[in-house]
Design a protein around this motif. Sequence first.
Motif, mmCIF file in Angstrom:
data_model
loop_
_atom_site.group_PDB
_atom_site.id
_atom_site.type_symbol
_atom_site.label_atom_id
_atom_site.label_comp_id
_atom_site.label_asym_id
_atom_site.label_seq_id
_atom_site.Cartn_x
_atom_site.Cartn_y
_atom_site.Cartn_z
ATOM 1 N N LEU A 26 0.852 -1.198 0.000
ATOM 2 C CA LEU A 26 0.000 0.000 0.000
ATOM 3 C C LEU A 26 0.881 1.240 0.000
ATOM 4 O O LEU A 26 1.649 1.460 0.949
ATOM 5 C CB LEU A 26 -0.873 0.004 1.265
ATOM 6 N N THR A 27 0.781 2.029 -1.042
ATOM 7 C CA THR A 27 1.556 3.264 -1.152
ATOM 8 C C THR A 27 1.004 4.314 -0.191
ATOM 9 O O THR A 27 -0.190 4.595 -0.208
ATOM 10 C CB THR A 27 1.524 3.743 -2.622
ATOM 11 N N ARG A 28 1.869 4.891 0.664
ATOM 12 C CA ARG A 28 1.410 5.843 1.686
ATOM 13 C C ARG A 28 2.157 7.187 1.641
ATOM 14 O O ARG A 28 1.798 8.110 2.378
ATOM 15 C CB ARG A 28 1.528 5.212 3.085
ATOM 16 N N GLU A 57 4.962 -1.437 1.198
ATOM 17 C CA GLU A 57 4.621 -0.501 0.128
ATOM 18 C C GLU A 57 5.684 -0.590 -0.982
ATOM 19 O O GLU A 57 6.842 -0.955 -0.724
ATOM 20 C CB GLU A 57 4.587 0.912 0.694
ATOM 21 N N ALA A 58 5.281 -0.263 -2.201
ATOM 22 C CA ALA A 58 6.204 -0.303 -3.334
ATOM 23 C C ALA A 58 7.376 0.637 -3.059
ATOM 24 O O ALA A 58 7.188 1.769 -2.607
ATOM 25 C CB ALA A 58 5.478 0.106 -4.605
ATOM 26 N N THR A 59 8.582 0.146 -3.350
ATOM 27 C CA THR A 59 9.826 0.830 -2.962
ATOM 28 C C THR A 59 10.771 0.892 -4.148
ATOM 29 O O THR A 59 11.170 -0.150 -4.694
ATOM 30 C CB THR A 59 10.455 0.057 -1.780
ATOM 31 N N GLY A 67 8.271 7.348 -9.074
ATOM 32 C CA GLY A 67 7.232 8.019 -9.858
ATOM 33 C C GLY A 67 6.279 8.877 -9.062
ATOM 34 O O GLY A 67 5.386 9.494 -9.636
ATOM 35 N N TYR A 68 6.437 8.888 -7.761
ATOM 36 C CA TYR A 68 5.530 9.652 -6.897
ATOM 37 C C TYR A 68 6.361 10.299 -5.796
ATOM 38 O O TYR A 68 7.399 9.770 -5.391
ATOM 39 C CB TYR A 68 4.485 8.745 -6.236
ATOM 40 N N GLN A 69 5.827 11.389 -5.279
ATOM 41 C CA GLN A 69 6.470 12.104 -4.183
ATOM 42 C C GLN A 69 6.546 11.251 -2.910
ATOM 43 O O GLN A 69 5.560 10.596 -2.548
ATOM 44 C CB GLN A 69 5.608 13.344 -3.933
ATOM 45 N N LEU A 101 9.798 -4.500 -4.568
ATOM 46 C CA LEU A 101 10.787 -3.798 -5.404
ATOM 47 C C LEU A 101 10.102 -3.207 -6.625
ATOM 48 O O LEU A 101 9.448 -3.923 -7.395
ATOM 49 C CB LEU A 101 11.874 -4.773 -5.878
ATOM 50 N N TRP A 102 10.332 -1.918 -6.861
ATOM 51 C CA TRP A 102 9.509 -1.147 -7.796
ATOM 52 C C TRP A 102 10.352 -0.305 -8.733
ATOM 53 O O TRP A 102 11.256 0.422 -8.288
ATOM 54 C CB TRP A 102 8.664 -0.218 -6.937
ATOM 55 N N HIS A 103 10.061 -0.399 -10.007
ATOM 56 C CA HIS A 103 10.524 0.582 -10.997
ATOM 57 C C HIS A 103 9.277 1.017 -11.754
ATOM 58 O O HIS A 103 8.615 0.201 -12.385
ATOM 59 C CB HIS A 103 11.565 -0.020 -11.947
ATOM 60 N N ILE A 175 8.807 -8.763 -6.393
ATOM 61 C CA ILE A 175 9.071 -7.948 -7.578
ATOM 62 C C ILE A 175 7.735 -7.399 -8.076
ATOM 63 O O ILE A 175 6.789 -8.168 -8.305
ATOM 64 C CB ILE A 175 9.749 -8.809 -8.662
ATOM 65 N N HIS A 176 7.662 -6.084 -8.235
ATOM 66 C CA HIS A 176 6.403 -5.467 -8.685
ATOM 67 C C HIS A 176 6.324 -5.567 -10.221
ATOM 68 O O HIS A 176 6.899 -4.758 -10.932
ATOM 69 C CB HIS A 176 6.351 -4.016 -8.225
ATOM 70 N N GLY A 177 5.601 -6.584 -10.656
ATOM 71 C CA GLY A 177 5.419 -6.774 -12.101
ATOM 72 C C GLY A 177 4.011 -6.402 -12.537
ATOM 73 O O GLY A 177 3.553 -6.845 -13.591
ATOM 74 N N ALA A 178 3.325 -5.593 -11.707
ATOM 75 C CA ALA A 178 1.894 -5.328 -11.930
ATOM 76 C C ALA A 178 1.614 -3.854 -12.158
ATOM 77 O O ALA A 178 2.511 -3.015 -12.211
ATOM 78 C CB ALA A 178 1.105 -5.829 -10.713
ATOM 79 N N ASN A 179 0.315 -3.564 -12.329
ATOM 80 C CA ASN A 179 -0.255 -2.217 -12.234
ATOM 81 C C ASN A 179 0.340 -1.154 -13.156
ATOM 82 O O ASN A 179 0.380 0.039 -12.805
ATOM 83 C CB ASN A 179 -0.214 -1.742 -10.772
ATOM 84 N N GLY A 180 0.811 -1.585 -14.311
ATOM 85 C CA GLY A 180 1.224 -0.597 -15.306
ATOM 86 C C GLY A 180 2.589 0.015 -15.061
ATOM 87 O O GLY A 180 2.912 1.045 -15.664
ATOM 88 N N TYR A 181 3.398 -0.579 -14.185
ATOM 89 C CA TYR A 181 4.765 -0.085 -13.980
ATOM 90 C C TYR A 181 5.719 -0.792 -14.951
ATOM 91 O O TYR A 181 5.282 -1.529 -15.830
ATOM 92 C CB TYR A 181 5.142 -0.209 -12.493
ATOM 93 N N LEU A 182 7.029 -0.540 -14.791
ATOM 94 C CA LEU A 182 7.963 -0.881 -15.872
ATOM 95 C C LEU A 182 7.828 -2.315 -16.407
ATOM 96 O O LEU A 182 7.759 -2.514 -17.622
ATOM 97 C CB LEU A 182 9.418 -0.640 -15.410
ATOM 98 N N PRO A 234 -6.185 -2.482 -16.233
ATOM 99 C CA PRO A 234 -5.848 -1.342 -17.101
ATOM 100 C C PRO A 234 -5.189 -0.190 -16.335
ATOM 101 O O PRO A 234 -4.973 0.878 -16.896
ATOM 102 C CB PRO A 234 -7.233 -0.911 -17.623
ATOM 103 N N PHE A 235 -4.857 -0.431 -15.064
ATOM 104 C CA PHE A 235 -4.318 0.609 -14.187
ATOM 105 C C PHE A 235 -3.098 1.267 -14.830
ATOM 106 O O PHE A 235 -2.250 0.604 -15.421
ATOM 107 C CB PHE A 235 -3.937 -0.051 -12.861
ATOM 108 N N ASN A 236 -3.018 2.568 -14.734
ATOM 109 C CA ASN A 236 -1.917 3.343 -15.308
ATOM 110 C C ASN A 236 -1.834 3.245 -16.834
ATOM 111 O O ASN A 236 -0.757 3.390 -17.422
ATOM 112 C CB ASN A 236 -0.570 2.977 -14.671
ATOM 113 N N LEU A 344 -4.820 9.179 3.082
ATOM 114 C CA LEU A 344 -4.198 8.001 2.468
ATOM 115 C C LEU A 344 -2.751 8.263 2.083
ATOM 116 O O LEU A 344 -1.864 7.462 2.371
ATOM 117 C CB LEU A 344 -4.965 7.628 1.187
ATOM 118 N N TYR A 345 -2.533 9.359 1.365
ATOM 119 C CA TYR A 345 -1.215 9.623 0.774
ATOM 120 C C TYR A 345 -0.578 10.846 1.415
ATOM 121 O O TYR A 345 -1.136 11.947 1.357
ATOM 122 C CB TYR A 345 -1.345 9.860 -0.735
ATOM 123 N N GLY A 346 0.582 10.675 2.023
ATOM 124 C CA GLY A 346 1.326 11.785 2.607
ATOM 125 C C GLY A 346 0.824 12.131 3.993
ATOM 126 O O GLY A 346 -0.130 11.550 4.505
#
Length: 360
Positions: A26-28, A57-59, A67-69, A101-103, A175-182, A234-236, A344-346
């Motif tokens: 969960l991205t926070r 959370e994705a790191t 990709g996010y603040q 792990l996230w790119h 390994i984050h291979g989902a949700n429209g990331y690299l 279809p996310f992202n 949720l965020y920040g």
Amino acid sequence: MTGNSLFEPFKLGELTLANRVVMAPLTRNRAGNGFVPGDLAAEYYAQRASAGLIVSEATQISQQGQGYQDTPGIYSQAQIDGWRKVTDAVHGKGGRIFLQLWHVGRVSHVDLQENGAAPVAPSAIRAETQTFVNNGFADVSEPRALELNEIPGIVNDFRKAAANAVSAGFDGVEIHGANGYLLDQFAKDGSNVRTDAYGGSVENRSRLMLEVAAAVAEEIGAGRTGVRISPVSPFNGVSSSDPQAQFDHIVDGLDALGVAYIHVVEGATGGPRDAAPFDFGSLRKRFRNAYIANNGYDLELATRSLGEGKADLFAFGRPFIANPDLVDRLKTNAPLAHLNPATLYGGGAAGYTDYPAIGG
Ligand code: 8OZ
């Protein structure tokens, strides 16, 4: 060792999990100041340590991968030291935790990149999506296509990040291979029109995800490596003309590597489970190790799916935000608290570490 109820232990790779409930990543966005997780993150994760497994959370594995603040990284010593506080706190409560792990690839903004560079992607196709940057939402930037000779560097960044995760005390990595990331951008042909060994056929589009998984498994052990995928999400702004063939092939490759689990977002991320036709049972059949199911599960659906043998573990995302004691609440059929979307965020402790456990 391994029970048949959601609340009995399960053997995952070399680990024994206390139950089959997983806290989904969960991205926070609370890692300012060098993208280092702080004491508050340690408290937040420790509060949720009764999950059988926490996936962090994705790191990001590099600055280029951000990709996010204010999302955390795992490429500097300060980040490793910050994460060490988190893993110590979770282990102190008897929990288990993997680092995701996230790119992000093209889901980024020039203001988050070194020297204002363009984000990287399989192909120079801008995503139809927004990111959170400079304290507000903005369209993502126009990306540039990675050169063929840059790809080994990306694989190596994942490898180093996995080693860093282990030195920070994590039990493994996802390994984050989902949700429209690299890695998902490479897998899906809406975002990948390359004509080299990393584009075109199903095999070529799977190559980067499988090379990353092989490198990480070699570095820290296949039994400590998991991979998250979202075949039809279809996310992202991603799309695929052949998700079944694509993800059947990817899962065959992951099975051959012997990784500990696949973590499957069934349907549209955070949305309908029946967004597009897809046979998730085909992935289950192809993969000998653990299948973690995610997306819109509640106690009833998880119990039924476990009984039908559709999955081994069930990842709950948003319910864990306002219910640190989610496992107990599910076990006792207690009411669930609702999260406050504004926090949720920040921000700080509000809406992060101040959701109470029942009676706590
Ligand atoms: C929500 C906001 C920002 C990032 C994902 C890492 O979907 C995310 C994410 C989710 O996997």
